[in-house]
Design a protein around this motif. Structure first.
Motif, PDB file in Angstrom:
ATOM      1  N   PHE A 214       0.671  -1.172   0.054  1.00  0.00           N
ATOM      2  CA  PHE A 214      -0.098  -0.131  -0.237  1.00  0.00           C
ATOM      3  C   PHE A 214       0.799   1.356  -0.141  1.00  0.00           C
ATOM      4  N   ALA A 215       1.964   1.293  -0.662  1.00  0.00           N
ATOM      5  CA  ALA A 215       3.009   2.226  -0.711  1.00  0.00           C
ATOM      6  C   ALA A 215       2.188   3.512  -1.649  1.00  0.00           C
ATOM      7  N   TRP A 216       1.479   3.132  -2.535  1.00  0.00           N
ATOM      8  CA  TRP A 216       0.779   4.134  -3.383  1.00  0.00           C
ATOM      9  C   TRP A 216      -0.275   5.019  -2.489  1.00  0.00           C
ATOM     10  N   LEU A 217      -0.476   4.709  -1.280  1.00  0.00           N
ATOM     11  CA  LEU A 217      -0.993   5.763  -0.392  1.00  0.00           C
ATOM     12  C   LEU A 217      -0.336   6.679   0.359  1.00  0.00           C
ATOM     13  N   ASN A 218       1.037   6.432   0.407  1.00  0.00           N
ATOM     14  CA  ASN A 218       2.007   7.318   1.116  1.00  0.00           C
ATOM     15  C   ASN A 218       1.695   8.798   0.762  1.00  0.00           C
ATOM     16  N   PRO A 219       1.838   9.254  -0.486  1.00  0.00           N
ATOM     17  CA  PRO A 219       1.522  10.399  -0.665  1.00  0.00           C
ATOM     18  C   PRO A 219       0.506  11.179  -0.334  1.00  0.00           C
ATOM     19  N   LEU A 220      -0.720  10.276  -0.247  1.00  0.00           N
ATOM     20  CA  LEU A 220      -1.718  10.974   0.214  1.00  0.00           C
ATOM     21  C   LEU A 220      -1.884  11.006   1.703  1.00  0.00           C
ATOM     22  N   PHE A 221      -1.136  10.045   2.598  1.00  0.00           N
ATOM     23  CA  PHE A 221      -0.824  10.363   3.908  1.00  0.00           C
ATOM     24  C   PHE A 221      -0.155  11.595   4.337  1.00  0.00           C
ATOM     25  N   LEU A 222       0.888  11.683   3.584  1.00  0.00           N
ATOM     26  CA  LEU A 222       1.863  12.942   3.752  1.00  0.00           C
ATOM     27  C   LEU A 222       0.923  14.266   3.527  1.00  0.00           C
ATOM     28  N   ARG A 223       0.287  14.356   2.408  1.00  0.00           N
ATOM     29  CA  ARG A 223      -0.586  15.617   2.309  1.00  0.00           C
ATOM     30  C   ARG A 223      -1.632  15.735   3.433  1.00  0.00           C
ATOM     31  N   GLY A 224      -2.021  14.456   3.801  1.00  0.00           N
ATOM     32  CA  GLY A 224      -3.124  14.833   4.680  1.00  0.00           C
ATOM     33  C   GLY A 224      -2.399  15.031   6.178  1.00  0.00           C
ATOM     34  N   PHE A 225      -1.341  14.694   6.136  1.00  0.00           N
ATOM     35  CA  PHE A 225      -0.493  15.084   7.645  1.00  0.00           C
ATOM     36  C   PHE A 225      -0.118  16.275   7.540  1.00  0.00           C
ATOM     37  N   LYS A 226       0.075  17.122   6.519  1.00  0.00           N
ATOM     38  CA  LYS A 226       0.614  18.330   6.622  1.00  0.00           C
ATOM     39  C   LYS A 226      -0.591  19.482   6.372  1.00  0.00           C
ATOM     40  N   ARG A 227      -1.626  19.002   5.919  1.00  0.00           N
ATOM     41  CA  ARG A 227      -2.468  20.061   5.542  1.00  0.00           C
ATOM     42  C   ARG A 227      -4.263  19.559   5.506  1.00  0.00           C
ATOM     43  N   VAL A 228      -5.143  20.200   5.321  1.00  0.00           N
ATOM     44  CA  VAL A 228      -6.411  19.829   5.046  1.00  0.00           C
ATOM     45  C   VAL A 228      -6.613  19.301   3.744  1.00  0.00           C
ATOM     46  N   LEU A 229      -7.321  18.240   3.497  1.00  0.00           N
ATOM     47  CA  LEU A 229      -7.689  17.717   2.319  1.00  0.00           C
ATOM     48  C   LEU A 229      -8.897  18.070   1.634  1.00  0.00           C
ATOM     49  N   TYR A 230      -9.003  18.253   0.271  1.00  0.00           N
ATOM     50  CA  TYR A 230     -10.221  18.435  -0.427  1.00  0.00           C
ATOM     51  C   TYR A 230     -10.546  17.254  -1.482  1.00  0.00           C
ATOM     52  N   VAL A 231     -11.418  16.855  -1.614  1.00  0.00           N
ATOM     53  CA  VAL A 231     -11.994  15.676  -2.493  1.00  0.00           C
ATOM     54  C   VAL A 231     -11.293  15.893  -3.991  1.00  0.00           C
ATOM     55  N   ASP A 232     -11.922  17.185  -4.349  1.00  0.00           N
ATOM     56  CA  ASP A 232     -11.450  17.217  -5.700  1.00  0.00           C
ATOM     57  C   ASP A 232     -10.140  17.495  -6.111  1.00  0.00           C
ATOM     58  N   GLN A 233      -9.258  18.016  -5.266  1.00  0.00           N
ATOM     59  CA  GLN A 233      -7.777  18.694  -5.233  1.00  0.00           C
ATOM     60  C   GLN A 233      -6.931  17.382  -4.990  1.00  0.00           C
ATOM     61  N   ASP A 234      -7.206  16.738  -3.718  1.00  0.00           N
ATOM     62  CA  ASP A 234      -6.444  15.818  -3.154  1.00  0.00           C
ATOM     63  C   ASP A 234      -6.419  14.303  -3.441  1.00  0.00           C
ATOM     64  N   LEU A 235      -7.706  13.982  -3.540  1.00  0.00           N
ATOM     65  CA  LEU A 235      -8.272  12.785  -3.552  1.00  0.00           C
ATOM     66  C   LEU A 235      -7.962  11.786  -4.790  1.00  0.00           C
ATOM     67  N   TYR A 236      -7.443  10.632  -4.816  1.00  0.00           N
ATOM     68  CA  TYR A 236      -7.249  10.030  -6.120  1.00  0.00           C
ATOM     69  C   TYR A 236      -8.443   9.879  -6.693  1.00  0.00           C
ATOM     70  N   THR A 237      -8.351   9.603  -8.257  1.00  0.00           N
ATOM     71  CA  THR A 237      -9.830   9.351  -8.892  1.00  0.00           C
ATOM     72  C   THR A 237      -9.791   7.795  -8.687  1.00  0.00           C
ATOM     73  N   LEU A 238     -11.020   7.374  -9.208  1.00  0.00           N
ATOM     74  CA  LEU A 238     -11.379   6.041  -9.073  1.00  0.00           C
ATOM     75  C   LEU A 238     -10.791   5.509 -10.202  1.00  0.00           C
ATOM     76  N   ASP A 239     -10.470   4.002 -10.359  1.00  0.00           N
ATOM     77  CA  ASP A 239     -10.262   3.459 -11.545  1.00  0.00           C
ATOM     78  C   ASP A 239     -11.574   2.964 -12.309  1.00  0.00           C
ATOM     79  N   LYS A 240     -11.351   2.419 -13.505  1.00  0.00           N
ATOM     80  CA  LYS A 240     -12.693   2.328 -14.133  1.00  0.00           C
ATOM     81  C   LYS A 240     -13.657   1.087 -13.634  1.00  0.00           C
ATOM     82  N   HIS A 241     -13.121   0.400 -12.716  1.00  0.00           N
ATOM     83  CA  HIS A 241     -13.978  -0.751 -12.275  1.00  0.00           C
ATOM     84  C   HIS A 241     -14.692  -0.305 -10.846  1.00  0.00           C
TER      85      HIS A 241
END
Length: 1497
Positions: A214-241
């Motif tokens: 689950f290393a692909w989540l690390n950038p998200l954790f770093l962003r969330g640790f440093k600042r407030v997250l927003y759905v459109d700007q920070d959260l990864y998009t969904l894959d097609k499935h």
């Protein structure tokens, strides 16, 4: 040489153990070459061609920048091939005595595989978006195997020929190159991808290792640790499935193909739709079970190793055990993460599919089947239960298998005594299954109670203006809280089952060891057989743990899955509910944008001998209807209130099926404007456009025709102003005109209008009518067929075709105005003259000259100053007359401040929230819970120490003092169950209902006390979300999380103490472990808490869209917008799925990290056992290792439950923040007690009143007015002039900025607002009915007798509508199907029953026909003859006998006086308004009630 020959012969055998050769700790060479080399080579060679073929037909994914990496990879593969070629040559030249029968084959196949994989590497590099999983898995696995094989070759070279050394060198070099290739093949290619592939989510482009860890989540954790997250700007998009379109297609296709005969058809369809993600979880879950059962064997070997003397051989075996511990515990970490992650992907797919098909189903429901609360409950409570139930779906089969394996292994350890845990397990399981028989039914009862409360809450939120104006705050507070108390009372029956299941789940863990050891020891004492030694005790205890935990998990998993099945059954029932039967016969439609010329003889709508009714089992409301709506003409439908005019329109829209006859449409291009305008949340421009494209020229023309330019210039943001939910930020006239503009803008061939002009003042109505239906009107120009239902007869002369419906529901006459006027009958009874098409717009301009008399001038602005935006934030249901739009701006500043405060705590949390929760529970209840849990944990863990002492005693005195050892052991087990029962009962039965009631009451009080600006600015879905989602979490998930968190916390302390007792050296590491755990949770929580809040928040727009779609379903279907709104639902669903899915993924990241920490503890402990043999006791080793197994589970559960609690407590935080920061309309100083009989006389005085919805933007300015007791005062003026603001100021619904309002000499600003609203009788423009009985709605304050209620209903001619189908005062008001006009009459009956001397009417007769209005006016004058009356009126002819008329413009009184006297004054503003209205009335004799009002008895 003999030893060499022996080893050579042994190496050429399968082995796998090499015996005494090479130190006695190695595999045979043949085993390594076949199982560790040839087997993986064969498998990968089979898969490689298929994978190459699959990729070759795909498009190239990378840019030219990827070439250097490709060259490097190929170079490495070529180098590996060269080294393997050298190995082939060396093996071929080696004497046969130095190699096995598979040595050469393994070398040759390795070379062939390298060639094949080099081709695969290039193909994967260029045509896949992620590094190759096949290559990564193969390289990692074979690298480990080849390291072991390299060790063997080096050990062989020490005793054999130099040629073996060359082979060892070459092989070691190939291992090094393979390690380089392993790294190169794992390099991510996101920065090398072509532009259209770079938008893929990180998970889709990550390597195998990144996904497994689950290393692909690390950038998200770093962003969330440093600042407030927003759905459109920070959260990864969904894959097609995971996107809504794909999920909907899968689930919908599966559901449509299902037989639907079984109540579990939807469950089967869901399993089919998500079968691949579900099946992907089987293998890792099976591997997890296998690895879990390695633990008791490792403990057994570790204890026996600690009892052996220290030798080189035992040390080597010790390090082998260390390697085994690494493999098992790291394997547990990875397999646990992967199986759960795949399960949650399946859940996310299922959620997307189910919500999509539920929304699609709502678009097909018949109007009588619509229940917004049912859909909301399916979306929230039922969906949550399905999510919870499916989380443990794999546990059902896996736990069942684990229980069987544990019993078998216990038999190996304890012999026939293993029957005891089997019996205990079976009894526990049977008890749980018995309880499960009641789960579905009791859960259904609870959900129905939730549904009932949510339905009432939704109705309340949609009519807050009516609630406040009618003074129903206390009534609703009592009724809504009673619904909540009833819901929690019903839920206790379900909660008891949870406690029942928890006791059965722990019964095996507590009782099985006691009874089993008792029987084993008694049998050993009687037979002299083997006794309980240390190794047997701790191996058995570990097996008991591996038996009890799966059994407890199985019980809870079954309960959760059965609950999910119940919710799926409810969803299935909804999906199979009745759909709209559209029996209309339609002809192909032309383009809605370009309406072609059609033959005049062809009708737009024809009905032939048809009868209709809402209920097919009852007599039809409309009978034997034969009619035609001519194409390109204006058709008007008239008739008395309740005759079925609106029902006829619903018939023509296909909403009501016909019991006989036919309906034929000339076109499906239809626009519809409902009597109560329907709006979706958004800007005014979005409301007008609907789903159409923006055409500025056409838009401006429509806006002008609907008289909206002046309104736009008055609004702060012009047509970009937000209208709120249901258009609450708009006046009634604005709301109607915007809905009308939407119908016109759509350019449809058939336009159906349900009394769409009733709420407009006369000038505006004239303008709109002539702009649309005048000789040069837009609809005439478009040649649209217009069908208008009207409660007013004045437009009859303008119509091309008239249809008259009599009170029995039959057409009494139809034809042109000239024919019907001459024929006698309903039309001729109005004595109307012919139409005057020469409308003079100058009269409207003259009527606005009051601005020059001091009215406030608005800022002129271009209302097209910004482009359309598609977003949503504010909401509530439709309202009255003037500047309500300013509400939104009034609340904006407060919300901004609140959002900033919330942002501060979104990521960091607030420790005070726990104190707030405990206070709501009560300190005594919380203390009792803590004591009970602590007792339970002690009685559960101390027996491990007790049996260690017992086993040590058995070393010296076998099987002695059994009564002492077993008695205390059994007592501890019994106490554990008692403490568990007390703690669960205290939390689930006592504490939860207490918090549930208090939080709901706090929410309810806050909402009912909120100012009107709150309902404009706050989305109704968001508020409803607090009453549904937040309370659902607090009721169910939060208490379970709190219970589990505290239990596991105490358990962790106990187990750490036991590990320390077993190995003091292990205890030294605890500070490091605790620090690591603290840092992990701190890093994790900042992001997970935000994800949970975003998960809750992104559900609100989904709920809002559902609520809006259901409330406007007939409008949506009339326009044919179902597909467009389904796309919007998919977009909102995708928005909601992002935090939902990522929160699950983040939890898997946490689980993996915790498992790896536990692996580190186990590894360190095993190293200590190996190094410190002889200095630690076997019992200590067993106690420590056993508790490592339990600690590994407990610490994971602790941090998991803790983080879950931290995220669930967000619901409490949201409620606390809402209740503490939301502004209340009640201000300090408003607490004086009104005299008991106030207002006794009914005198009202406005003393220089200034009022505003926000600071410095007055809507009333300098209003001074004295109304004597018993006077009848009419308020008139153009839409937006301040009429409703005047009324609202009297009801304290807007804030005074200056002056005072006195009623009978009492300044109302010193009284509680609720007192003012209860003592002044108000009838709002839009009728408001409570969810409940006829009695409750007629007399919500409970002060009238049944006789009085029946008399009032009879007076307003509404009693027959209630009793004709067997209804009575206890009948639910929703079952009567009152028309809008009948609802207005019902509200008048409510006013008759209310005590008081002041009556306020806010355009209360806008939705009834002229004859019924005449009856109502007479009734008002009769029943309220002694009341002071203040009435807002658009129809000026109805107030000519009032004592005074007040004319408002721009928030100021510009004229006041007797209406007849004002008509005599030259240039009178009222006179101009009256003249403008009379110029359009066209009635030969205006039927004005004569004589002074006071003389009417």
């Amino acid at each position: 040489m003999s030893q060499f020959s022996e080893c050579a012969n042994l190496d050429d055998s399968f082995g796998p153990h090499a015996g005494e050769c090479r130190g006695g700790f190695d595999f045979t060479l043949l085993f390594e070459e076949t199982i560790l080399t040839l087997l993986p080579l064969g498998l990968v060679l089979l898969a490689t061609p298929l994978r190459i073929w699959f990729l070759w037909v795909r498009a190239k994914k990378v840019t030219d920048a990827a070439r250097p990496l490709a060259v490097f990879k190929l170079t490495a593969w070529i180098l590996l091939g060269a080294l393997q070629l050298a190995s082939v040559i060396l093996w071929s030249t080696l004497p046969s005595t130095y190699r096995t029968s598979a040595s050469l084959a393994a070398a040759i196949l390795s070379l062939i595989t390298t060639v094949a994989l080099s081709l695969l590497s290039y193909t994967e590099h260029t045509r896949a978006v992620r590094p190759s999983s096949l290559l990564s898995a193969f390289l990692f696995t074979t690298l480990l195997f080849e390291i072991a094989r390299a060790r063997t070759l080096w050990l062989l070279s020490e005793s054999d020929s130099n040629q073996n050394q060359f082979i060892a060198y070459a092989f070691t070099a190939s291992v090094a190159v393979k390690a380089i290739i392993l790294v190169a093949e794992a390099v991510q290619k996101r920065h090398l991808l072509r532009s259209k592939y770079r938008a893929y989510p990180p998970e889709a482009t990550s390597s195998l290792y990144s996904r497994y860890f689950f290393a692909w989540l690390n950038p998200l954790f770093l962003r969330g640790f440093k600042r407030v997250l927003y759905v459109d700007q920070d959260l990864y998009t969904l894959d097609k499935h995971l996107k809504a379109d794909y999920c909907h297609e899968r689930v919908n296709t599966s559901w449509l193909s299902a037989t639907k005969e079984s109540p579990h058809s939807l469950l089967k369809a869901a399993l089919r739709a998500a079968k691949w993600p579900i099946l992907q979880g089987f293998l890792p879950r099976a591997c997890l079970s296998a690895l879990m059962f390695c633990q008791p064997f490792l403990i057994n070997h570790a204890i026996r190793l600690s009892q052996e003397p220290v030798t080189d051989e035992s040390t080597q075996r010790g390090y082998g055990l260390v390697g085994a511990y690494i493999f098992v515990y790291v394997g547990i970490a990875i397999t646990m993460g992967q199986y759960q992650h795949r399960t949650y992907r399946a859940i996310t797919m299922l959620r997307g599919g189910l919500i999509s098909i539920i929304y699609r189903k709502t678009a097909t429901l018949s109007l009588k089947e619509i229940d917004p609360a049912a859909s909301m409950t399916l979306m929230s409570a039922d969906m949550e239960r399905i999510v919870q139930g499916w989380q443990t779906m794999h546990e059902i089969w896996a736990n069942a298998a684990e229980v069987a394996i544990a019993i078998y292994l216990l038999e190996e350890q304890l012999g026939v005594a293993c029957v005891v845990p089997v019996v205990v397990s079976i009894l526990s399981l049977l008890g749980s299954i018995f309880a499960m028989n009641f789960i579905m039914s009791r859960q259904a009862m609870w959900l129905e109670a939730i549904e009932k409360r949510i339905s009432a809450t939704s109705a309340m939120l949609s009519s807050m203006k009516g609630v406040k104006m009618c003074g129903l705050k206390d009534t609703l507070l009592h009724n809504m809280q009673k619904l909540r108390v009833d819901e929690l009372r019903i839920s206790k029956r379900f909660r008891r089952l949870i406690i029942w299941n928890m006791l059965f789940a722990y019964a095996t863990q507590v009782l099985a060891p006691v009874l089993t050891f008792a029987i084993f020891s008694v049998r050993a004492r009687d037979t002299g057989d083997r006794t309980l030694d240390t190794a047997r005790v701790f191996t058995s205890l570990s097996l008991f743990a591996l038996l009890s935990e799966p059994l407890a998990s199985l019980v809870m998993a079954l309960a959760a899955f059965v609950g999910a099945m119940g919710s799926l059954t409810r969803m299935q029932k909804f999906l199979q509910s009745g759909e709209r039967e559209d029996e209309r016969i339609t002809n192909p439609s032309t383009s809605s944008l370009e309406i072609s010329e059609k033959a005049d003889s062809q009708d737009a709508i024809t009905v032939h001998k048809a009868s209709f009714g809402w209920d097919s089992s009852k007599a039809p409301l409309l009978k034997d209807i034969t009619m035609a709506v001519p194409r390109g003409k204006f058709t008007l439908v008239v008739g008395p209130v309740g005759c079925g005019k609106s029902t006829l329109l619903h018939v023509l829209l296909g909403e009501i099926p016909s019991s006989s006859g036919t309906i034929r449409l000339g076109s499906t291009s239809i626009a519809y404007c409902a009597q109560n305008p329907w709006h979706m949340n958004g800007t005014i421009r979005e409301a007008i456009l609907g789903v159409s494209e923006f055409d500025r020229q056409w838009y401006e023309r429509v806006v002008s025709a609907c008289a909206l330019q002046r309104d736009f210039r008055q609004l702060p943001l012009g047509d970009q102003s937000r209208i709120g939910s249901g258009g609450i930020a708009l006046s009634g006239g604005q709301s109607q005109r915007i809905a009308l503009a939407r119908a016109i803008y759509a350019r449809r061939e058939i336009v159906i209008l349900d009394d769409a002009l009733s709420g407009l003042d006369m000038n505006t109505e004239n303008h709109v009518f002539h702009s649309l239906l005048g000789e040069q009107g837009i609809l005439r120009e478009m040649k649209s067929a217009v069908l208008l239902v009207s409660s007013s007869a004045k437009r009859l002369p303008y119509s091309d075709h008239i249809i008259c419906i009599d009170p029995t529901g039959k057409i009494s006459a139809q034809g042109s105005f000239a024919d019907l006027n001459e024929a006698g009958g309903y039309v001729s009874s109005f004595s109307l003259s012919r139409a005057d098409w020469n409308h003079d717009f100058s009269l409207e301009k003259d009527a606005e000259l009051a601005v020059a008399l001091g009215a406030k001038s608005g800022t002129k602005k271009d209302y097209h100053d910004s482009s359309p935006s598609i977003s949503g934030s504010s909401r509530r249901s439709s309202s009255n007359d003037d500047a309500n739009d300013i509400f939104a701006a009034a609340a904006a500043a407060a919300v901004t401040a609140e959002s900033k405060a919330n942002d501060m705590s979104r990521s960091t949390g607030d420790a005070k929230i726990y104190l707030y929760y405990v206070k709501s529970v009560g300190w005594k209840a919380a203390l009792l819970f803590v004591v009970a849990i602590t007792g339970f944990v002690f009685c559960l863990t101390f027996p491990n120490v007790w049996v260690q002492w017992w086993a040590a005693a058995n070393e010296t005195e076998p099987n002695s003092r059994l009564g002492y050892w077993l008695g205390i052991y059994g007592m501890l087990g019994g106490l554990a169950l008692v403490c568990l029962f007390v703690s669960c009962w205290q939390m689930i039965i006592t504490m939860v209902p207490r918090t549930g009631e208090r939080f709901h009451l706090a929410l309810l009080k806050t909402v009912l006390s909120a100012p009107m600006s709150f309902f404009v600015n706050t989305d109704s879905g968001e508020t409803l979300n607090r009453f549904s989602q937040d309370l659902q979490l607090i009721d169910m998930e939060l208490p379970i999380a709190a219970l589990n968190t505290f239990t596991t916390f105490i358990m962790c302390i106990a187990q750490m103490a036991l590990i320390g007792v077993g190995s003091i050296y292990a205890a030294i590491s605890f500070p490091v472990v605790l620090l690591a755990l603290f840092l992990v949770q701190k890093f994790y929580l900042r992001t997970s808490r935000q994800l949970r809040l975003m998960d809750i928040e992104t559900k609100a727009p989904l709920y809002s869209l559902f609520e809006e779609s259901l409330s406007g379903l007939s409008t949506i279907r009339a326009f044919g917008w179902q597909k467009d709104l389904e796309k919007r639902n998919h977009k909102l669903l995708d928005h909601s799925q992002r935090p939902f899915y990522l929160l699950f993924a983040a939890q898997r990241w946490l689980t993996l990290i915790l498992d790896l920490i536990v692996a580190a503890v186990a590894l360190m402990l095993m190293l200590l056992v190996v190094q410190l043999r002889g200095t630690v006791s076997a019992g200590g080793v067993g106690l420590a290792l056993l508790n490592v197994i339990q600690f590994s589970q407990t610490v994971k559960l602790l941090v998991t439950f803790w983080t879950l609690l931290e995220t669930q407590i967000g619901s409490v935080s949201r409620i606390r923040s809402f209740t503490e920061t939301a502004n209340s309309e009640d201000k300090p100083g408003e607490d004086n007690e009104a005299p008991p009989s106030w207002p006794q006389s009914g005198g009202i005085e406005f003393d220089n009143v200034a009022a505003a919805y926000r600071d410095n933007d007055l809507v009333l300015n300098g209003v001074s007015l004295s109304i004597k007791p018993g006077e009848k005062i009419a308020v008139c003026g153009r839409t937006g002039s301040g009429k409703t603001s005047l009324i609202m100021s009297l009801f304290r619904m807007i804030e005074l900025k200056g002056g005072a309002i006195r009623v009978d000499g009492v300044d109302i600003s010193t009284l509680p607002r609720q007192t003012v609203r209860q003592r002044i009788v108000g009838v709002p423009q839009h009728p408001f009915l409570l969810k409940g009985s006829v009695r409750l709605n007629a007399d919500p304050l409970g002060g009238a007798t049944d006789e009085a209620i029946l008399s009032a209903l009879s007076c307003v001619k509404i009693l027959d509508a209630i009793t004709k189908n067997g209804g009575n005062l206890d009948t639910d008001i929703d079952e009567i199907n009152l028309s809008v006009g009948q609802k207005q009459l019902f509200c008048l009956a409510r006013a008759i029953l209310r005590p008081g001397n002041i009556l306020v009417l806010d355009e209360a007769t806008s939705s009834i026909d002229a004859k019924t209005e005449e009856v109502m006016q007479r009734l008002i004058r009769k029943k309220f003859s002694n009341h002071t009356i203040l009435a807002v009126a658009h129809r000026l002819e109805t107030i000519m006998d009032f004592d005074k008329v007040i004319v408002l413009e721009g928030g100021r009184i510009v004229e006041i006086g007797n209406p007849y006297e004002l008509l005599e004054v030259p240039q009178s503003v009222f006179g101009r308004l009256y003249s403008a209205s009379q110029a359009e009335e066209m009635e030969a004799e205006v039927d004005v009630l004569g004589g002074p009002l006071k003389s009417v008895s």
